[in-house]
Design a protein around this motif. Structure first.
Motif, PDB file in Angstrom:
ATOM      1  N   ASN A 172       0.869  -1.181   0.000  1.00 38.75           N
ATOM      2  CA  ASN A 172       0.000   0.000   0.000  1.00 38.75           C
ATOM      3  C   ASN A 172       0.903   1.227   0.000  1.00 38.75           C
ATOM      4  OD1 ASN A 172      -2.280  -1.610   0.145  1.00 38.75           O
ATOM      5  ND2 ASN A 172      -2.416  -1.464   2.360  1.00 38.75           N
ATOM      6  N   ILE A 173       0.870   1.961  -1.102  1.00 44.91           N
ATOM      7  CA  ILE A 173       1.765   3.106  -1.266  1.00 44.91           C
ATOM      8  C   ILE A 173       0.955   4.395  -1.213  1.00 44.91           C
ATOM      9  CG2 ILE A 173       3.429   4.248  -2.769  1.00 44.91           C
ATOM     10  CD1 ILE A 173       4.113   1.462  -3.887  1.00 44.91           C
ATOM     11  N   CYS A 174       1.198   5.181  -0.162  1.00 47.83           N
ATOM     12  CA  CYS A 174       0.553   6.483  -0.029  1.00 47.83           C
ATOM     13  C   CYS A 174       1.300   7.477  -0.909  1.00 47.83           C
ATOM     14  CB  CYS A 174       0.595   6.943   1.425  1.00 47.83           C
ATOM     15  SG  CYS A 174      -0.089   8.590   1.661  1.00 47.83           S
ATOM     16  N   VAL A 175       0.549   8.197  -1.717  1.00 44.36           N
ATOM     17  CA  VAL A 175       1.142   9.211  -2.577  1.00 44.36           C
ATOM     18  C   VAL A 175       0.516  10.558  -2.225  1.00 44.36           C
ATOM     19  CG1 VAL A 175       1.495   9.974  -4.952  1.00 44.36           C
ATOM     20  CG2 VAL A 175       1.586   7.544  -4.413  1.00 44.36           C
ATOM     21  N   PHE A 176       1.366  11.491  -1.832  1.00 40.03           N
ATOM     22  CA  PHE A 176       0.942  12.870  -1.607  1.00 40.03           C
ATOM     23  C   PHE A 176       1.247  13.645  -2.877  1.00 40.03           C
ATOM     24  CE2 PHE A 176       2.194  11.809   2.927  1.00 40.03           C
ATOM     25  CZ  PHE A 176       0.893  11.686   3.384  1.00 40.03           C
ATOM     26  N   LEU A 177       0.253  14.366  -3.400  1.00 38.17           N
ATOM     27  CA  LEU A 177       0.437  15.091  -4.653  1.00 38.17           C
ATOM     28  C   LEU A 177      -0.670  16.100  -4.858  1.00 38.17           C
ATOM     29  CD1 LEU A 177      -0.620  12.818  -7.620  1.00 38.17           C
ATOM     30  CD2 LEU A 177      -1.223  12.344  -5.271  1.00 38.17           C
ATOM     31  N   SER A 178      -0.510  16.885  -5.887  1.00 39.53           N
ATOM     32  CA  SER A 178      -1.432  17.965  -6.206  1.00 39.53           C
ATOM     33  C   SER A 178      -2.721  17.450  -6.834  1.00 39.53           C
ATOM     34  CB  SER A 178      -0.748  18.927  -7.182  1.00 39.53           C
ATOM     35  OG  SER A 178      -1.630  19.968  -7.528  1.00 39.53           O
ATOM     36  N   ALA A 179      -3.799  18.183  -6.596  1.00 42.57           N
ATOM     37  CA  ALA A 179      -5.064  17.935  -7.279  1.00 42.57           C
ATOM     38  C   ALA A 179      -5.258  18.954  -8.399  1.00 42.57           C
ATOM     39  CB  ALA A 179      -6.224  17.999  -6.298  1.00 42.57           C
ATOM     40  N   GLY A 228      -4.090  -1.911 -10.556  1.00 35.83           N
ATOM     41  CA  GLY A 228      -3.912  -1.671  -9.131  1.00 35.83           C
ATOM     42  C   GLY A 228      -5.207  -1.245  -8.461  1.00 35.83           C
ATOM     43  N   ARG A 229      -5.196  -1.291  -7.146  1.00 40.90           N
ATOM     44  CA  ARG A 229      -6.360  -0.874  -6.351  1.00 40.90           C
ATOM     45  C   ARG A 229      -6.217   0.575  -5.924  1.00 40.90           C
ATOM     46  NH1 ARG A 229      -7.414  -2.616  -1.571  1.00 40.90           N
ATOM     47  NH2 ARG A 229      -9.666  -2.501  -1.806  1.00 40.90           N
ATOM     48  N   LEU A 230      -7.363   1.204  -5.629  1.00 42.87           N
ATOM     49  CA  LEU A 230      -7.400   2.594  -5.173  1.00 42.87           C
ATOM     50  C   LEU A 230      -8.064   2.683  -3.808  1.00 42.87           C
ATOM     51  CD1 LEU A 230      -8.660   4.419  -8.396  1.00 42.87           C
ATOM     52  CD2 LEU A 230      -6.303   4.010  -7.679  1.00 42.87           C
ATOM     53  N   VAL A 231      -7.321   3.240  -2.851  1.00 39.24           N
ATOM     54  CA  VAL A 231      -7.854   3.498  -1.512  1.00 39.24           C
ATOM     55  C   VAL A 231      -7.746   5.002  -1.279  1.00 39.24           C
ATOM     56  CG1 VAL A 231      -7.534   3.115   0.952  1.00 39.24           C
ATOM     57  CG2 VAL A 231      -7.225   1.214  -0.662  1.00 39.24           C
ATOM     58  N   GLY A 232      -8.886   5.675  -1.289  1.00 38.62           N
ATOM     59  CA  GLY A 232      -8.910   7.120  -1.133  1.00 38.62           C
ATOM     60  C   GLY A 232      -9.279   7.543   0.270  1.00 38.62           C
ATOM     61  N   VAL A 233      -8.692   8.660   0.695  1.00 32.47           N
ATOM     62  CA  VAL A 233      -9.043   9.275   1.969  1.00 32.47           C
ATOM     63  C   VAL A 233      -9.225  10.759   1.686  1.00 32.47           C
ATOM     64  CG1 VAL A 233      -8.396   9.684   4.363  1.00 32.47           C
ATOM     65  CG2 VAL A 233      -7.651   7.576   3.232  1.00 32.47           C
ATOM     66  N   SER A 234     -10.474  11.166   1.595  1.00 34.60           N
ATOM     67  CA  SER A 234     -10.773  12.564   1.314  1.00 34.60           C
ATOM     68  C   SER A 234     -11.180  13.254   2.620  1.00 34.60           C
ATOM     69  CB  SER A 234     -11.885  12.675   0.265  1.00 34.60           C
ATOM     70  OG  SER A 234     -12.034  14.002  -0.169  1.00 34.60           O
ATOM     71  N   VAL A 235     -11.515  14.514   2.507  1.00 38.56           N
ATOM     72  CA  VAL A 235     -11.926  15.294   3.674  1.00 38.56           C
ATOM     73  C   VAL A 235     -13.277  15.919   3.356  1.00 38.56           C
ATOM     74  CG1 VAL A 235     -10.653  17.353   2.926  1.00 38.56           C
ATOM     75  CG2 VAL A 235     -11.092  16.993   5.364  1.00 38.56           C
ATOM     76  N   LEU A 288      -2.739   2.053  -4.506  1.00 40.73           N
ATOM     77  CA  LEU A 288      -2.540   3.488  -4.317  1.00 40.73           C
ATOM     78  C   LEU A 288      -3.408   3.953  -3.155  1.00 40.73           C
ATOM     79  CD1 LEU A 288      -1.541   6.340  -5.280  1.00 40.73           C
ATOM     80  CD2 LEU A 288      -3.641   6.429  -6.657  1.00 40.73           C
ATOM     81  N   VAL A 289      -2.773   4.565  -2.175  1.00 41.58           N
ATOM     82  CA  VAL A 289      -3.476   5.212  -1.070  1.00 41.58           C
ATOM     83  C   VAL A 289      -3.240   6.695  -1.297  1.00 41.58           C
ATOM     84  CG1 VAL A 289      -3.643   5.465   1.434  1.00 41.58           C
ATOM     85  CG2 VAL A 289      -2.978   3.252   0.451  1.00 41.58           C
ATOM     86  N   TRP A 290      -4.329   7.463  -1.511  1.00 39.86           N
ATOM     87  CA  TRP A 290      -4.144   8.867  -1.885  1.00 39.86           C
ATOM     88  C   TRP A 290      -5.297   9.700  -1.383  1.00 39.86           C
ATOM     89  CZ3 TRP A 290      -7.968   6.704  -4.381  1.00 39.86           C
ATOM     90  CH2 TRP A 290      -8.732   7.370  -5.321  1.00 39.86           C
ATOM     91  N   GLY A 291      -5.191  10.999  -1.583  1.00 42.72           N
ATOM     92  CA  GLY A 291      -6.168  11.954  -1.070  1.00 42.72           C
ATOM     93  C   GLY A 291      -7.561  11.839  -1.638  1.00 42.72           C
ATOM     94  N   GLY A 292      -7.783  10.906  -2.557  1.00 42.18           N
ATOM     95  CA  GLY A 292      -9.123  10.574  -3.015  1.00 42.18           C
ATOM     96  C   GLY A 292      -9.716  11.450  -4.095  1.00 42.18           C
ATOM     97  N   SER A 293      -9.030  12.505  -4.473  1.00 38.01           N
ATOM     98  CA  SER A 293      -9.598  13.437  -5.437  1.00 38.01           C
ATOM     99  C   SER A 293      -9.615  12.862  -6.849  1.00 38.01           C
ATOM    100  CB  SER A 293      -8.810  14.753  -5.436  1.00 38.01           C
ATOM    101  OG  SER A 293      -9.404  15.669  -6.334  1.00 38.01           O
ATOM    102  N   ASP A 294     -10.634  13.235  -7.595  1.00 41.66           N
ATOM    103  CA  ASP A 294     -10.762  12.826  -8.994  1.00 41.66           C
ATOM    104  C   ASP A 294     -10.512  14.018  -9.911  1.00 41.66           C
ATOM    105  OD1 ASP A 294     -11.100  10.718 -10.763  1.00 41.66           O
ATOM    106  OD2 ASP A 294     -13.252  11.051 -10.995  1.00 41.66           O
ATOM    107  N   THR A 295      -9.559  14.869  -9.497  1.00 40.86           N
ATOM    108  CA  THR A 295      -9.201  16.038 -10.297  1.00 40.86           C
ATOM    109  C   THR A 295      -7.682  16.136 -10.408  1.00 40.86           C
ATOM    110  OG1 THR A 295      -9.124  17.516  -8.370  1.00 40.86           O
ATOM    111  CG2 THR A 295     -11.240  17.347  -9.529  1.00 40.86           C
ATOM    112  N   GLY A 296      -7.257  16.816 -11.449  1.00 40.74           N
ATOM    113  CA  GLY A 296      -5.854  17.154 -11.616  1.00 40.74           C
ATOM    114  C   GLY A 296      -4.910  15.975 -11.603  1.00 40.74           C
ATOM    115  N   LEU A 297      -3.738  16.183 -11.011  1.00 41.88           N
ATOM    116  CA  LEU A 297      -2.712  15.160 -10.970  1.00 41.88           C
ATOM    117  C   LEU A 297      -3.166  13.949 -10.155  1.00 41.88           C
ATOM    118  CD1 LEU A 297       0.128  14.807 -12.172  1.00 41.88           C
ATOM    119  CD2 LEU A 297       1.045  15.568  -9.980  1.00 41.88           C
ATOM    120  N   MET A 298      -3.988  14.165  -9.137  1.00 43.25           N
ATOM    121  CA  MET A 298      -4.518  13.030  -8.371  1.00 43.25           C
ATOM    122  C   MET A 298      -5.316  12.104  -9.278  1.00 43.25           C
ATOM    123  SD  MET A 298      -5.766  14.129  -4.631  1.00 43.25           S
ATOM    124  CE  MET A 298      -4.788  15.052  -3.474  1.00 43.25           C
TER     125      MET A 298
END
Length: 179
Positions: A2-9, A56-63, A34-44
């Motif tokens: 499980n790889i968390c990626v921090f990046l721009s939306a 691969g699988r997608l595990v999103g954590v949004s706010v 992919l563990v990421w901020g969950g956004s469906d915009t931009g680079l995310m």
């Protein structure tokens, strides 16, 4: 893994999206999640699309205040009440962290993860993916912090700077295999 990626939306130039797309394909083809901020915009979105298209699988954590932008087709999506809870959950769900290009939110996430690692609150490998030299200045600043005694641990113990996705992924897989 499980790889968390921090990046721009944000929607970004091809010099950032092409390497991100390539890295995402590598993650997906290797069977990583992919563990990421969950956004469906931009680079995310670019990275999530690439991982998903490569298997691969997608595990999103949004706010909550960004929930309207959360990816509907994620394998798993959690909406948190605030950014602090989001960062904690992203870390908890991951085996390793990659910091890709981003703005103040990405920088906030990266510095918190490094601060926690510095104090022994996690031992997960952290890679800063320095696409197009984006983090050259940050690397210089971190090196100065180490040289002048601001870091109690060597920078190489906190983060690995990779110039491309293949090097980043190879480093993570090597670090995880060594554990």
């Amino acid at each position: 893994m499980n790889i968390c990626v921090f990046l721009s939306a944000a929607d970004l130039d091809e010099r950032y999206t092409a390497p991100a797309r390539e890295f995402a394909g590598l993650l997906g083809k290797a069977g990583h999640t992919l563990v990421w901020g969950g956004s469906d915009t931009g680079l995310m979105k670019v990275v999530a699309d690439g991982v998903q298209e490569a298997g691969g699988r997608l595990v999103g954590v949004s706010v909550d205040f960004l929930a309207a932008k959360a990816r509907a087709r994620a394998d798993e999506m959690t909406i948190t009440k605030d950014l602090a809870e989001r960062k904690a959950l992203l870390l908890a769900k991951s085996d390793a962290i990659v910091v890709m290009v981003g703005g103040t939110g990405t920088l906030d996430e990266a510095t918190e993860i490094l601060e926690l690692k510095k104090h022994g609150k996690h031992a997960k490998p952290v890679v800063v993916l320095n696409t197009a030299g984006f983090y050259d200045g940050l690397k210089t600043q971190f090196q100065r912090m180490e040289d002048e005694g601001f870091l109690p641990r060597p920078l190489v113990d906190l983060a690995f700077f990779a110039e491309d996705g293949r090097t980043a992924l190879a480093h993570l897989e090597s670090e995880i295999a060594a554990r």
